[in-house]
Design an enzyme around this catalytic site. Structure first.
Site, PDB file in Angstrom:
ATOM      1  N   SER A 278      -0.455  -7.271   3.921  1.00 15.01           N
ATOM      2  CA  SER A 278      -2.045  -6.934   4.146  1.00 15.01           C
ATOM      3  C   SER A 278      -2.111  -5.950   2.923  1.00 15.01           C
ATOM      4  CB  SER A 278      -2.301  -6.661   5.497  1.00 15.01           C
ATOM      5  OG  SER A 278      -1.900  -5.191   5.558  1.00 15.01           O
TER       6      SER A 278
ATOM      7  N   ILE B 144      -3.209  -3.560  -0.028  1.00 16.84           N
ATOM      8  CA  ILE B 144      -2.524  -3.195  -1.246  1.00 16.84           C
ATOM      9  C   ILE B 144      -1.549  -4.073  -1.878  1.00 16.84           C
ATOM     10  CG2 ILE B 144      -1.787  -1.477  -2.888  1.00 16.84           C
ATOM     11  CD1 ILE B 144      -3.207   0.803  -1.228  1.00 16.84           C
TER      12      ILE B 144
ATOM     13  N   SER C 102       1.070   8.639  -2.210  1.00 13.48           N
ATOM     14  CA  SER C 102      -0.237   8.780  -1.826  1.00 13.48           C
ATOM     15  C   SER C 102      -0.703  10.154  -2.378  1.00 13.48           C
ATOM     16  CB  SER C 102      -0.480   8.609  -0.346  1.00 13.48           C
ATOM     17  OG  SER C 102      -1.805   9.151   0.076  1.00 13.48           O
TER      18      SER C 102
ATOM     19  N   TYR D 104       2.728  11.896   7.924  1.00 12.13           N
ATOM     20  CA  TYR D 104       2.272  10.882   6.641  1.00 12.13           C
ATOM     21  C   TYR D 104       2.325  11.725   5.374  1.00 12.13           C
ATOM     22  CZ  TYR D 104      -0.375   7.775   3.729  1.00 12.13           C
ATOM     23  OH  TYR D 104      -0.694   6.812   2.752  1.00 12.13           O
TER      24      TYR D 104
HETATM   25  N1  LIG Z   1      -5.119   2.593   2.091  1.00 12.13           N
HETATM   26  C1  LIG Z   1      -5.074   3.769   1.517  1.00 12.13           C
HETATM   27  O1  LIG Z   1      -6.078   4.526   1.491  1.00 12.13           O
HETATM   28  C2  LIG Z   1      -3.771   4.149   0.938  1.00 12.13           C
HETATM   29  C3  LIG Z   1      -4.051   5.335   0.240  1.00 12.13           C
HETATM   30  C4  LIG Z   1      -2.742   5.950  -0.225  1.00 12.13           C
HETATM   31  C5  LIG Z   1      -1.584   5.347  -0.213  1.00 12.13           C
HETATM   32  N2  LIG Z   1      -1.640   3.968   0.772  1.00 12.13           N
HETATM   33  C6  LIG Z   1      -0.086   3.482   0.593  1.00 12.13           C
HETATM   34  O2  LIG Z   1      -0.313   2.076   0.406  1.00 12.13           O
HETATM   35  C7  LIG Z   1       0.819   1.385   1.071  1.00 12.13           C
HETATM   36  C8  LIG Z   1       0.039   0.196   1.715  1.00 12.13           C
HETATM   37  O3  LIG Z   1      -0.687   0.514   2.777  1.00 12.13           O
HETATM   38  P1  LIG Z   1      -2.269  -0.370   2.945  1.00 12.13           P
HETATM   39  O4  LIG Z   1      -3.142   0.758   2.741  1.00 12.13           O
HETATM   40  O5  LIG Z   1      -2.340  -1.511   2.238  1.00 12.13           O
HETATM   41  O6  LIG Z   1      -2.056  -0.414   4.361  1.00 12.13           O
HETATM   42  P2  LIG Z   1      -1.807  -2.010   5.240  1.00 12.13           P
HETATM   43  O7  LIG Z   1      -2.891  -2.764   4.932  1.00 12.13           O
HETATM   44  O8  LIG Z   1      -1.517  -1.274   6.671  1.00 12.13           O
HETATM   45  O9  LIG Z   1      -0.474  -2.341   4.846  1.00 12.13           O
HETATM   46  C9  LIG Z   1       0.706  -1.897   5.181  1.00 12.13           C
HETATM   47  C10 LIG Z   1       1.898  -2.602   5.056  1.00 12.13           C
HETATM   48  O10 LIG Z   1       3.144  -2.189   5.234  1.00 12.13           O
HETATM   49  C11 LIG Z   1       3.896  -3.265   5.952  1.00 12.13           C
HETATM   50  N3  LIG Z   1       4.836  -2.549   6.977  1.00 12.13           N
HETATM   51  C12 LIG Z   1       4.643  -1.671   7.806  1.00 12.13           C
HETATM   52  N4  LIG Z   1       5.517  -1.155   8.575  1.00 12.13           N
HETATM   53  C13 LIG Z   1       6.595  -2.075   8.101  1.00 12.13           C
HETATM   54  C14 LIG Z   1       7.822  -2.246   8.429  1.00 12.13           C
HETATM   55  N5  LIG Z   1       8.644  -1.498   9.184  1.00 12.13           N
HETATM   56  N6  LIG Z   1       8.807  -3.152   7.632  1.00 12.13           N
HETATM   57  C15 LIG Z   1       8.070  -4.006   6.670  1.00 12.13           C
HETATM   58  N7  LIG Z   1       7.078  -3.827   6.311  1.00 12.13           N
HETATM   59  C16 LIG Z   1       6.138  -3.020   7.086  1.00 12.13           C
HETATM   60  C17 LIG Z   1       2.766  -4.115   6.952  1.00 12.13           C
HETATM   61  O11 LIG Z   1       3.188  -5.259   7.083  1.00 12.13           O
HETATM   62  P3  LIG Z   1       3.812  -5.822   8.619  1.00 12.13           P
HETATM   63  O12 LIG Z   1       3.124  -4.984   9.397  1.00 12.13           O
HETATM   64  O13 LIG Z   1       3.521  -7.351   8.294  1.00 12.13           O
HETATM   65  O14 LIG Z   1       5.216  -5.412   8.506  1.00 12.13           O
HETATM   66  C18 LIG Z   1       1.807  -4.214   5.577  1.00 12.13           C
HETATM   67  O15 LIG Z   1       2.161  -5.285   4.835  1.00 12.13           O
HETATM   68  C19 LIG Z   1       1.272   2.476   2.050  1.00 12.13           C
HETATM   69  O16 LIG Z   1       2.572   2.871   1.688  1.00 12.13           O
HETATM   70  C20 LIG Z   1       0.099   3.371   2.237  1.00 12.13           C
HETATM   71  O17 LIG Z   1       0.734   4.655   2.865  1.00 12.13           O
HETATM   72  C21 LIG Z   1      -2.597   3.540   1.085  1.00 12.13           C
END
Ligand SMILES: NC(=O)c1ccc[n+]([C@@H]2O[C@H](COP(=O)([O-])OP(=O)(O)OC[C@H]3O[C@@H](n4cnc5c(N)ncnc54)[C@H](OP(=O)(O)O)[C@@H]3O)[C@@H](O)[C@H]2O)c1
Length: 263
Positions: free
Chosen positions: A23, A25, A148, A161
């Protein structure tokens, strides 16, 4: 001065392996890399979501490798599967899987803190431990760690976090030093707010928020360069980097003010 950093890897060097590809990014970036001609291995726990993405691409260019990044043995097995099934090495490793947890003094919780660290920090460690021996032997590879802007400094109710992301920035910058002798390019990715399921439930203001597709575009551009940090959007980056220079008294006074204004 000529850069001592290795060149970014190319699709001809091997596969891209991305965690958190089910999902947000990670999914958008996987799509972008596939569209740019990479063969990509997709990892996350939800296999159905990975399959849904994979079905849009030729089977020889996409591998679905479900795994929990917090499980070191599973990540070793995942790499072995990728290399056995594709017959090629992983050239580009993108540690993107992560979880967000709001946590301040009032809701401080050791088990929840450990979970954030297990996924965000040790999940990255497990991916690196899997790919590094091969990359070091080949003297070629690229590692990109999604941290982040929350890792720059302590923000309200981001104790777990933010700490996990600070650890990733620290780890990446430390590993970066050996680029020249190892042939491995280490980069850190520091996004501001990106519209993904992770922050959908967060009702706080999200200034300068961008789409996951926009984030993926910026990341993919950064991966083609040798710069250490891929960070966006710039107003958030500049503001938070300036905030790091403030004396603590001023930082907490201004931070408290902003917090009261945003409720
Ligand atoms: N969105 C923001 O504003 C933002 C800002 C800065 C940094 N980030 C970082 O960007 C990255 C992606 O986040 P996102 O915003 O795209 O969130 P997201 O849509 O919730 O995606 C998170 C992803 O991590 C996977 N994940 C979580 N726990 C896991 C585990 N134990 N093993 C394997 N996969 C796991 C989830 O897949 P499953 O649930 O299928 O395992 C999902 O594919 C993260 O590191 C987040 O901290 C996000």
């Amino acid at each position: 001065m000529a850069s001592l950093q290795p060149r970014p890897v190319q699709p001809a060097d091997g596969l891209a392996w991305i965690t958190g590809a089910s999902s947000g990014i990670g999914q958008a970036l996987a799509r972008r890399l596939l569209d740019e001609g990479w063969s990509v291995a997709l990892t996350a726990r939800r296999e159905a979501e990975l399959q849904a993405l994979a079905q849009h691409y030729p089977t020889e260019r996409v591998l679905v490798i479900p795994a929990d990044v917090a499980d070191a043995a599973a990540m070793m097995a995942a790499l072995a599967r990728i290399e056995a099934e594709s017959g090629r090495p992983v050239a580009l490793a993108i540690s993107n899987a992560g979880v967000w947890q709001r946590m301040g003094l009032a809701d401080f919780d050791a088990a929840a803190f450990q979970h954030v660290m297990a996924v965000n920090v040790l999940g990255t460690v497990n991916m690196l431990a899997a790919v590094l021996p091969g990359m070091r032997a080949r003297k070629r590879g690229q590692i990109a760690i999604v941290a982040s802007v929350a890792g720059y400094l302590g923000l309200p109710r981001a104790s777990s976090y933010g700490a996990s992301k600070a650890a990733l920035i620290h780890m990446a910058s430390s590993l970066r030093f050996e680029g020249a002798e190892s042939g491995i390019l280490v980069q850190v990715i520091n996004p501001g707010f990106v519209a993904t399921p992770m922050i959908a439930a967060n009702t706080a203001a999200k200034p300068f928020i961008i789409s996951a597709e926009d984030a993926a575009l910026r990341i993919e551009r950064g991966l083609r360069r040798t710069g250490f940090e891929i960070a966006f959007p710039w107003p958030v980056i500049v503001l938070l980097k300036l905030a790091r220079l403030l004396p603590w008294r001023v930082f907490f006074a201004l931070g408290g003010l902003a917090r009261r204004r945003s409720g």
